[in-house]
Design a protein around this motif. Structure first.
Motif, PDB file in Angstrom:
ATOM      1  N   ARG A  12     -75.017  40.517  61.710  1.00 54.92           N
ATOM      2  CA  ARG A  12     -75.500  40.173  60.371  1.00 54.92           C
ATOM      3  C   ARG A  12     -76.608  39.119  60.474  1.00 54.92           C
ATOM      4  N   VAL A  13     -76.415  38.127  61.348  1.00 54.83           N
ATOM      5  CA  VAL A  13     -77.423  37.085  61.548  1.00 54.83           C
ATOM      6  C   VAL A  13     -78.699  37.704  62.116  1.00 54.83           C
ATOM      7  N   GLU A  14     -78.540  38.581  63.095  1.00 51.31           N
ATOM      8  CA  GLU A  14     -79.716  39.223  63.693  1.00 51.31           C
ATOM      9  C   GLU A  14     -80.448  40.103  62.687  1.00 51.31           C
ATOM     10  N   GLY A  15     -79.721  40.776  61.832  1.00 51.46           N
ATOM     11  CA  GLY A  15     -80.332  41.708  60.892  1.00 51.46           C
ATOM     12  C   GLY A  15     -80.873  41.074  59.623  1.00 51.46           C
ATOM     13  N   PHE A  16     -80.191  40.019  59.157  1.00 50.91           N
ATOM     14  CA  PHE A  16     -80.559  39.457  57.857  1.00 50.91           C
ATOM     15  C   PHE A  16     -80.904  37.979  57.898  1.00 50.91           C
ATOM     16  N   GLY A  17     -80.637  37.325  59.004  1.00 51.68           N
ATOM     17  CA  GLY A  17     -80.920  35.899  59.106  1.00 51.68           C
ATOM     18  C   GLY A  17     -79.724  35.058  58.703  1.00 51.68           C
ATOM     19  N   LEU A  18     -79.976  33.779  58.604  1.00 55.28           N
ATOM     20  CA  LEU A  18     -78.945  32.795  58.322  1.00 55.28           C
ATOM     21  C   LEU A  18     -79.483  31.865  57.251  1.00 55.28           C
ATOM     22  N   VAL A  19     -78.658  31.555  56.266  1.00 53.65           N
ATOM     23  CA  VAL A  19     -79.102  30.706  55.166  1.00 53.65           C
ATOM     24  C   VAL A  19     -78.132  29.548  54.993  1.00 53.65           C
ATOM     25  N   GLY A  20     -78.691  28.377  54.846  1.00 58.02           N
ATOM     26  CA  GLY A  20     -77.916  27.194  54.494  1.00 58.02           C
ATOM     27  C   GLY A  20     -78.688  26.457  53.413  1.00 58.02           C
ATOM     28  N   LEU A  21     -78.076  26.244  52.281  1.00 56.34           N
ATOM     29  CA  LEU A  21     -78.746  25.529  51.193  1.00 56.34           C
ATOM     30  C   LEU A  21     -78.614  24.030  51.409  1.00 56.34           C
ATOM     31  N   ASP A  22     -79.711  23.341  51.260  1.00 55.82           N
ATOM     32  CA  ASP A  22     -79.722  21.897  51.414  1.00 55.82           C
ATOM     33  C   ASP A  22     -79.508  21.269  50.047  1.00 55.82           C
ATOM     34  N   CYS A  23     -78.295  20.795  49.808  1.00 54.16           N
ATOM     35  CA  CYS A  23     -78.009  20.148  48.527  1.00 54.16           C
ATOM     36  C   CYS A  23     -76.986  19.035  48.751  1.00 54.16           C
ATOM     37  N   SER A  24     -76.861  18.175  47.792  1.00 53.29           N
ATOM     38  CA  SER A  24     -75.924  17.060  47.862  1.00 53.29           C
ATOM     39  C   SER A  24     -74.496  17.578  47.894  1.00 53.29           C
ATOM     40  N   TRP A  25     -73.638  16.885  48.658  1.00 53.06           N
ATOM     41  CA  TRP A  25     -72.228  17.266  48.687  1.00 53.06           C
ATOM     42  C   TRP A  25     -71.599  17.140  47.297  1.00 53.06           C
ATOM     43  N   GLU A  26     -72.134  16.228  46.473  1.00 50.12           N
ATOM     44  CA  GLU A  26     -71.606  16.060  45.121  1.00 50.12           C
ATOM     45  C   GLU A  26     -71.837  17.302  44.255  1.00 50.12           C
ATOM     46  N   ARG A  27     -72.894  18.046  44.537  1.00 48.33           N
ATOM     47  CA  ARG A  27     -73.222  19.236  43.745  1.00 48.33           C
ATOM     48  C   ARG A  27     -72.944  20.544  44.476  1.00 48.33           C
ATOM     49  N   ALA A  28     -72.500  20.459  45.703  1.00 51.91           N
ATOM     50  CA  ALA A  28     -72.344  21.656  46.536  1.00 51.91           C
ATOM     51  C   ALA A  28     -71.428  22.700  45.900  1.00 51.91           C
TER      52      ALA A  28
END
Length: 131
Positions: free
Chosen positions: A17-33
């Motif tokens: 899945r990572v090879e085919g579609f990539g990897l996503v991580g949203l950068d946001c505050s833990w308070e709003r995660a």
């Protein structure tokens, strides 16, 4: 999508899945995660297994990883260790995260499934509690 609120653990089984579609991580505050990740994100989500933060803000705190630590951990777990090292190399503390979590990352990398990841995670937490 790396999502700490997902009920499925990220594992080496996610490599295709990572090879085919990539990897996503949203950068946001833990308070709003929770608000952002539970209400606004669609698609496949995976949570990372138990790891300890090496970044200066949350140093030594379990599961409070920075976005770059989360992305590097995921890359490492699916076998892209050099890419993980390279990603963290731009931060003075990047090597600290890898050193602190080396045994865990190596263990998770050898797992075959999300279920095995959860079992390893339980062992790592138990070992830490005994120290």
């Amino acid at each position: 999508m790396l999502n700490p609120f997902s009920e499925v653990a990220f594992s080496p089984a996610d490599k295709e899945r990572v090879e085919g579609f990539g990897l996503v991580g949203l950068d946001c505050s833990w308070e709003r995660a929770e608000e952002v990740l539970l209400k606004r994100v669609r698609g496949t989500s995976r949570c990372l297994p138990f790891l300890i933060a090496g970044n200066p803000v949350n140093f030594g705190k379990p599961t409070k990883l920075s976005t770059v630590e989360a992305l590097a951990a995921a890359l490492y777990i699916v076998g892209f260790e050099q890419e993980a090292v390279q990603l963290l190399s731009i931060f003075k503390w990047g090597h600290t995260f890898l050193e602190m979590n080396h045994e865990r990352l190596e263990g998770y990398k050898s797992a075959r499934s999300s279920t095995e990841i959860v079992e390893l995670q339980k062992r790592f937490i138990s070992d830490l509690d005994r120290k």
